[in-house]
Design a protein around this motif. Structure first.
Motif, PDB file in Angstrom:
ATOM      1  N   GLN A 144     -16.458  -6.175  -3.000  1.00 38.87           N
ATOM      2  CA  GLN A 144     -17.242  -6.315  -4.235  1.00 38.87           C
ATOM      3  C   GLN A 144     -18.737  -6.283  -3.906  1.00 38.87           C
ATOM      4  O   GLN A 144     -19.516  -5.607  -4.578  1.00 38.87           O
ATOM      5  CB  GLN A 144     -16.863  -7.620  -4.937  1.00 38.87           C
ATOM      6  CG  GLN A 144     -17.584  -7.806  -6.255  1.00 38.87           C
ATOM      7  CD  GLN A 144     -17.142  -9.077  -6.981  1.00 38.87           C
ATOM      8  OE1 GLN A 144     -16.482  -9.940  -6.402  1.00 38.87           O
ATOM      9  NE2 GLN A 144     -17.503  -9.177  -8.233  1.00 38.87           N
ATOM     10  N   ARG A 145     -19.109  -6.986  -2.842  1.00 39.15           N
ATOM     11  CA  ARG A 145     -20.532  -7.007  -2.442  1.00 39.15           C
ATOM     12  C   ARG A 145     -20.976  -5.627  -1.961  1.00 39.15           C
ATOM     13  O   ARG A 145     -22.023  -5.120  -2.353  1.00 39.15           O
ATOM     14  CB  ARG A 145     -20.752  -8.038  -1.332  1.00 39.15           C
ATOM     15  CG  ARG A 145     -20.741  -9.480  -1.812  1.00 39.15           C
ATOM     16  CD  ARG A 145     -21.294 -10.402  -0.737  1.00 39.15           C
ATOM     17  NE  ARG A 145     -20.488 -10.404   0.479  1.00 39.15           N
ATOM     18  CZ  ARG A 145     -19.391 -11.163   0.662  1.00 39.15           C
ATOM     19  NH1 ARG A 145     -18.981 -11.976  -0.295  1.00 39.15           N
ATOM     20  NH2 ARG A 145     -18.733 -11.104   1.787  1.00 39.15           N
ATOM     21  N   ASP A 146     -20.142  -4.984  -1.132  1.00 35.89           N
ATOM     22  CA  ASP A 146     -20.534  -3.685  -0.556  1.00 35.89           C
ATOM     23  C   ASP A 146     -20.738  -2.624  -1.633  1.00 35.89           C
ATOM     24  O   ASP A 146     -21.546  -1.717  -1.465  1.00 35.89           O
ATOM     25  CB  ASP A 146     -19.454  -3.169   0.407  1.00 35.89           C
ATOM     26  CG  ASP A 146     -19.394  -3.992   1.676  1.00 35.89           C
ATOM     27  OD1 ASP A 146     -20.271  -4.863   1.852  1.00 35.89           O
ATOM     28  OD2 ASP A 146     -18.458  -3.779   2.480  1.00 35.89           O
ATOM     29  N   ALA A 193     -21.548  -3.244  -4.823  1.00 38.26           N
ATOM     30  CA  ALA A 193     -22.222  -3.819  -5.996  1.00 38.26           C
ATOM     31  C   ALA A 193     -23.214  -2.859  -6.651  1.00 38.26           C
ATOM     32  O   ALA A 193     -23.343  -2.830  -7.874  1.00 38.26           O
ATOM     33  CB  ALA A 193     -22.924  -5.116  -5.604  1.00 38.26           C
ATOM     34  N   HIS A 229     -13.670  -9.901  -1.759  1.00 37.43           N
ATOM     35  CA  HIS A 229     -15.028 -10.300  -2.137  1.00 37.43           C
ATOM     36  C   HIS A 229     -16.065  -9.456  -1.381  1.00 37.43           C
ATOM     37  O   HIS A 229     -17.090  -9.056  -1.932  1.00 37.43           O
ATOM     38  CB  HIS A 229     -15.274 -11.781  -1.840  1.00 37.43           C
ATOM     39  CG  HIS A 229     -14.381 -12.706  -2.630  1.00 37.43           C
ATOM     40  ND1 HIS A 229     -14.105 -12.504  -3.956  1.00 37.43           N
ATOM     41  CD2 HIS A 229     -13.716 -13.832  -2.278  1.00 37.43           C
ATOM     42  CE1 HIS A 229     -13.299 -13.472  -4.392  1.00 37.43           C
ATOM     43  NE2 HIS A 229     -13.046 -14.280  -3.381  1.00 37.43           N
ATOM     44  N   ALA A 230     -15.773  -9.177  -0.116  1.00 38.16           N
ATOM     45  CA  ALA A 230     -16.719  -8.369   0.689  1.00 38.16           C
ATOM     46  C   ALA A 230     -16.844  -6.964   0.108  1.00 38.16           C
ATOM     47  O   ALA A 230     -17.945  -6.401   0.040  1.00 38.16           O
ATOM     48  CB  ALA A 230     -16.246  -8.307   2.144  1.00 38.16           C
TER      49      ALA A 230
END
Ligand code: ATR
Length: 273
Positions: A161-163, A165, A158-159
Motif C-alpha cells: 500500500q505504501r509503495d 501510494a 501494508h508495505a
C-alpha cells in the motif's frame, strides 16, 4: 532469417510459452523460433547476455528470475519499475528494454474474455508477492470502486500500500480484516494455487455474482476455486487466459503484430473439474 526468442526459467520444462508463441507465429505468418532455456540459478545474467550475443531479439522471463530481469534492464517500463519485476525483455543494440505484461494480461482476460469490466467493481487481490505487484497498476488503471490487498502476513500488504501510494489507492490488511466485506472480483495471487493449500477466507467475501480468479493455470479446481464454488460463486476461472494474453502482449511488443488470443486460449484450456 529466423528471429530468435526464448523463455528463461528454472524449472522451465512445464512452460507453455513455446507452444503459445509458435501458434501466434503460425497465425500471423511471422518467421520466429521460440525455445525454453532452463537457466542455472546463478547464471541468469550470463544466459541473457549470451542469448543476445547469439543474435536473440527478446526473452520472456519466468520464475524465479523476474526480479533479476528487471535489474538487468537498461530501460524498464514504469509498470516494471513499480512491480520491481519484469517478465519480458527486448534487445535493441546495447539497450535492454523490460516490461511486465502479467497484469495487463490478467486485466485483458477478465475484461475481454470473461466479460468482467473492472470499472466500479470491488476488487480483492489475495497475496502480496510478485504476482500481486505486477497486477496492481493495470487493475487500478481500470478505476475499480475499491482495490484491496489481503495477505497472510498483513505487514507485507501494508508495505505494498505504501509503495503504490502515489499511483493507486489501496486498502491493505490480513485475511481477518476481510470479515464483513464482500467483493465482486476476487483474485488469488498467492502461491497456494500451486501448493494446493486452502486460504482462511471469511465467509461472505464473495459478493453475489462475484467472479473468482486463480492466477495459476492447468491445476483444475484449486482449493481457492473450490471454496468459491462452495459459497455459491458460479464464475470461476484459472489463469490460462492471463498466460496467453501476456504472451500476446509480448508478441505484439516484439513483432509489431497483434495475434488473436482466443483460439490459443481454447487450445490450452484444461477443464476445471
Ligand atoms: P509470487 O512472486 O508468486 O507472488 P512470492 O513473492 O513468494 O511469490 O509470494 C507468495 C505469496 O503467497 C505471498 O503473498 C505469501 O504470503 P506471505 O507473504 O504471508 O508469505 C502467499 N502464500 C504462500 N503460501 C501461503 C499459504 N499457505 N496461505 C496463504 N498465503 C500464502
Amino acid at each position: 532469417m529466423t528471429d530468435r526468442y526464448a523463455v528463461l526459467g528454472n524449472p522451465i520444462g512445464h512452460s507453455k510459452s513455446p507452444l503459445i508463441h509458435s501458434l501466434f507465429a503460425q497465425a500471423t505468418g511471422q518467421d520466429i523460433s521460440y525455445t525454453a532455456i532452463e537457466t542455472p540459478l546463478d547464471r541468469f545474467n550470463e544466459t541473457v547476455l549470451g542469448f543476445r550475443a547469439g543474435g536473440g531479439l527478446g526473452l520472456n522471463v519466468s520464475l524465479p528470475f523476474k526480479l533479476q530481469a528487471f535489474e538487468i534492464a537498461t530501460e524498464p517500463s514504469e509498470r516494471a519499475r513499480l512491480a520491481g519485476a519484469a517478465n519480458c525483455l527486448k534487445f535493441d543494440g546495447e539497450r535492454i528494454l523490460a516490461d511486465n505484461f502479467d497484469g495487463v494480461g490478467l486485466v485483458n482476460d477478465l475484461q475481454n474474455n470473461l466479460g468482467c469490466l473492472l470499472a466500479g467493481k470491488r476488487v480483492l487481490l489475495l497475496g502480496a508477492g510478485g504476482a500481486t505487484r505486477g497486477a496492481l497498476l493495470p487493475i487500478a488503471a481500470q478505476r475499480p470502486a475499491l482495490l484491496a490487498v489481503a495477505n497472510r502476513t498483513a505487514d507485507k500488504a501494508h508495505a505494498l500500500q505504501r509503495d503504490f501510494a502515489a499511483h493507486a489507492q489501496l486498502n491493505s490488511g490480513g485475511f481477518d480484516d476481510l470479515a464483513g466485506q464482500a467483493f465482486d472480483v476476487v483474485i488469488n495471487a498467492t502461491s497456494t494455487g500451486l501448493t494446493q493449500e486452502p486460504l482462511p477466507l471469511p465467509a461472505g467475501v464473495f459478493a453475489p455474482g462475484a467472479i473468482a480468479y486463480e492466477m495459476v493455470y492447468g491445476k483444475g479446481l484449486t482449493p481457492f476455486l473450490r471454496q468459491a464454488q462452495s459459497t455459491g460463486v458460479s464464475t470461476v476461472a484459472d489463469g490460462v487466459g492471463m498466460l496467453v494474453e501476456q504472451a500476446a502482449e509480448a508478441f505484439a511488443w516484439w513483432r509489431g503484430v497483434r495475434p488473436e488470443s482466443g483460439p490459443v486460449i481454447q487450445r490450452l484450456t484444461v477443464p476445471l473439474d
